[in-house]
Design a protein around this motif. Structure first.
Motif, PDB file in Angstrom:
ATOM      1  N   LYS A 107      39.586 -47.637  -1.876  1.00 60.83           N
ATOM      2  CA  LYS A 107      39.112 -49.040  -2.618  1.00 60.83           C
ATOM      3  C   LYS A 107      37.773 -48.837  -3.218  1.00 60.83           C
ATOM      4  CE  LYS A 107      41.283 -51.814   1.160  1.00 60.83           C
ATOM      5  NZ  LYS A 107      41.084 -52.743   2.503  1.00 60.83           N
ATOM      6  N   SER A 163      39.845 -41.474   2.552  1.00 58.49           N
ATOM      7  CA  SER A 163      40.230 -42.672   3.541  1.00 58.49           C
ATOM      8  C   SER A 163      40.437 -43.867   2.716  1.00 58.49           C
ATOM      9  CB  SER A 163      39.022 -43.041   4.351  1.00 58.49           C
ATOM     10  OG  SER A 163      37.911 -43.591   3.637  1.00 58.49           O
ATOM     11  N   GLU A 164      41.198 -44.832   3.662  1.00 60.15           N
ATOM     12  CA  GLU A 164      41.584 -46.033   2.655  1.00 60.15           C
ATOM     13  C   GLU A 164      40.488 -46.762   1.985  1.00 60.15           C
ATOM     14  OE1 GLU A 164      43.543 -50.348   4.170  1.00 60.15           O
ATOM     15  OE2 GLU A 164      43.958 -48.640   5.413  1.00 60.15           O
ATOM     16  N   LYS A 212      44.108 -43.070  -4.782  1.00 58.70           N
ATOM     17  CA  LYS A 212      44.479 -42.105  -3.669  1.00 58.70           C
ATOM     18  C   LYS A 212      45.049 -40.690  -4.090  1.00 58.70           C
ATOM     19  CE  LYS A 212      45.686 -41.573   0.770  1.00 58.70           C
ATOM     20  NZ  LYS A 212      46.477 -40.214   0.950  1.00 58.70           N
TER      21      LYS A 212
END
Length: 438
Positions: free
Chosen positions: A243, A238-239, A418
């Motif tokens: 992070k 996920s985003e 990512k």
């Protein structure tokens, strides 16, 4: 009931369960300080039961390989095994541990008497089914130590507050943790260059995975879709998980001591005790040793649970183990007497005093527990926010994938966060696809 009567009751119970003849039992675990405490504790079991305890302790770096090989081969070295939390699924499904439900019921051992997270993490498989293959033996969790004496220096407090606008204190968020690490990186204290933080980076076994996951949970990482088990797309990568992985790499890039590319528990202990770092990530089992250390003990060291991620979430990587009876053992009945003895509240209380982390609620919820040691409250705070790695039978393959992708990105600097998490999703999906689960 007074302590003497409790001890007498436990002694009678253990002796009554003992086999007609004395047995030699071997308990297998990792080689670390808590194992030494267990040897001392077990002297009481020997005196009460007439059985003799032997111990096979293996360094953490080879613990999984050595003991999983023992289980997989049906070896008879170990009668009792304190196996890692992630092994429980494989050991249960492969018939390597004996199921303990009937034994617990017959002897009044109740799983709701233990910290819930430790029951789920160390004893239960499949998760949520109340099928038990171990007794919670050693509660553990990743947390932090910090140089409380350095934080207390007025000149450093003033400089830090002028730079960051808030007090130099245990961090409430991961952003604040990084500020502290940056503040101390390459600083001279008492004529010695010091560094910001010791974090997990070890490639060979599980180290960097334990460290990365300890951060990613609080950033929003999830192992799979809550509505569709083993479906990981958009959850593992996920985003917010991206992070979190970027944050871990940034902490590695900015703020660790030289030569920190392959460090785990032992390296963290050495870095902290030698005065190299202001902050140290490590499992709670290290805290008693720090508290009594000649260089960093007493008021020089403070403890704090994992801080919050960007959305306020707080989680921590579960460690610790349960104790099981090995199915290949020819001495299962005698081994079960050790389980019954170890589960006694007075034995668990002594376990805590000797340096073991009891998972029994009667111990950790005692009114005096939180102040019994400088780190006791942090242990409670940390155990309240735990999550654990996959406990699937294929956990070793899953771990190998995470070790590769995390180390290649964080330490070697290959690709992006990512790309690393996308690669991990692909590997994990492939593993579960082979098992027909995805």
């Amino acid at each position: 009931m007074n302590a003497k009567l409790l001890l007498s009751t436990a002694s009678v119970a253990v002796m009554a369960m003992s086999a007609a003849k004395a047995e030699d039992l071997t308990l297998c675990w990792a080689a670390w300080d808590p194992a030494n405490a267990l040897i001392e504790l077990s002297k009481e079991y020997e005196a009460q039961s007439g059985n003799t305890m032997h111990f096979e302790f293996v360094p953490w770096t080879s613990f999984a390989d050595r003991m999983l090989n023992e289980l997989n081969s049906g070896g008879k070295l170990c009668d009792l095994m304190i196996g890692d939390s992630q092994w429980i699924g494989g050991a249960a499904e492969n018939g390597q541990y004996i199921k303990l439900n009937d034994f617990f019921d017959a002897n009044g051992i109740k799983m709701n008497d233990f910290i819930p997270a430790t029951v789920t993490g160390y004893a239960e498989w499949p998760k949520g089914t109340q099928n038990y293959w171990a007794l919670p033996a050693f509660g553990d969790v990743v947390g932090w130590t910090y140089r409380k004496d350095w934080f207390a220096r007025p000149e450093l407090q003033a400089e830090f507050k002028e730079k960051y606008g808030h007090d130099l204190a245990p961090p409430a968020t991961f952003d604040e943790l990084k500020q502290i690490a940056e503040f101390f990186q390459n600083r001279e204290i008492d004529g010695k260059t010091v560094y910001g933080a010791s974090i997990y980076t070890e490639r060979g076994s599980e180290g960097i995975t334990m460290g990365v996951m300890d951060v990613l949970y609080s950033f929003g990482f999830k192992y799979d879709n809550p509505e569709k088990p083993y479906d990981m797309e958009g959850f593992v990568n996920s985003e917010n998980a991206v992070k979190g992985l970027e944050f871990y790499k940034s902490l590695y890039d900015c703020c660790v001591p030289p030569g920190s590319s392959n460090g785990y528990m032992g390296e963290g202990v050495d870095a902290y005790k030698s005065g190299q770092v202001a902050l140290q990530m490590n499992f709670a089992f290290t805290w008693p040793g720090f508290n009594t250390d000649a260089n960093v003990g007493g008021d020089k060291t403070g403890y704090f649970a994992n801080p919050a991620g960007p959305n306020g979430d707080k989680f921590a990587q579960l460690g610790g183990q349960g104790i099981s009876v090995v199915a290949a053992s020819d001495k299962q009945d005698a081994a079960l007497t050790y389980i019954k003895w170890f589960a006694q509240p007075e034995v668990q209380a002594k376990w805590w005093k000797l340096g073991g982390y009891s998972a029994l609620r009667a111990v950790v919820e005692d009114p005096g527990f939180a102040t019994s040691q400088p780190y006791a409250q942090t242990f409670l705070d940390s155990m309240a926010i735990v999550k654990d790695f996959w406990a699937e039978p294929s956990y070793a393959t899953l771990m190998q994938s995470s070790q590769k992708w995390f180390h290649d990105y964080v330490v070697a600097g290959n690709g992006t966060a990512k790309e690393a998490l996308d690669g991990l999703v692909a590997d994990w999906h492939a593993t579960f696809e082979e098992e027909g689960k995805y």
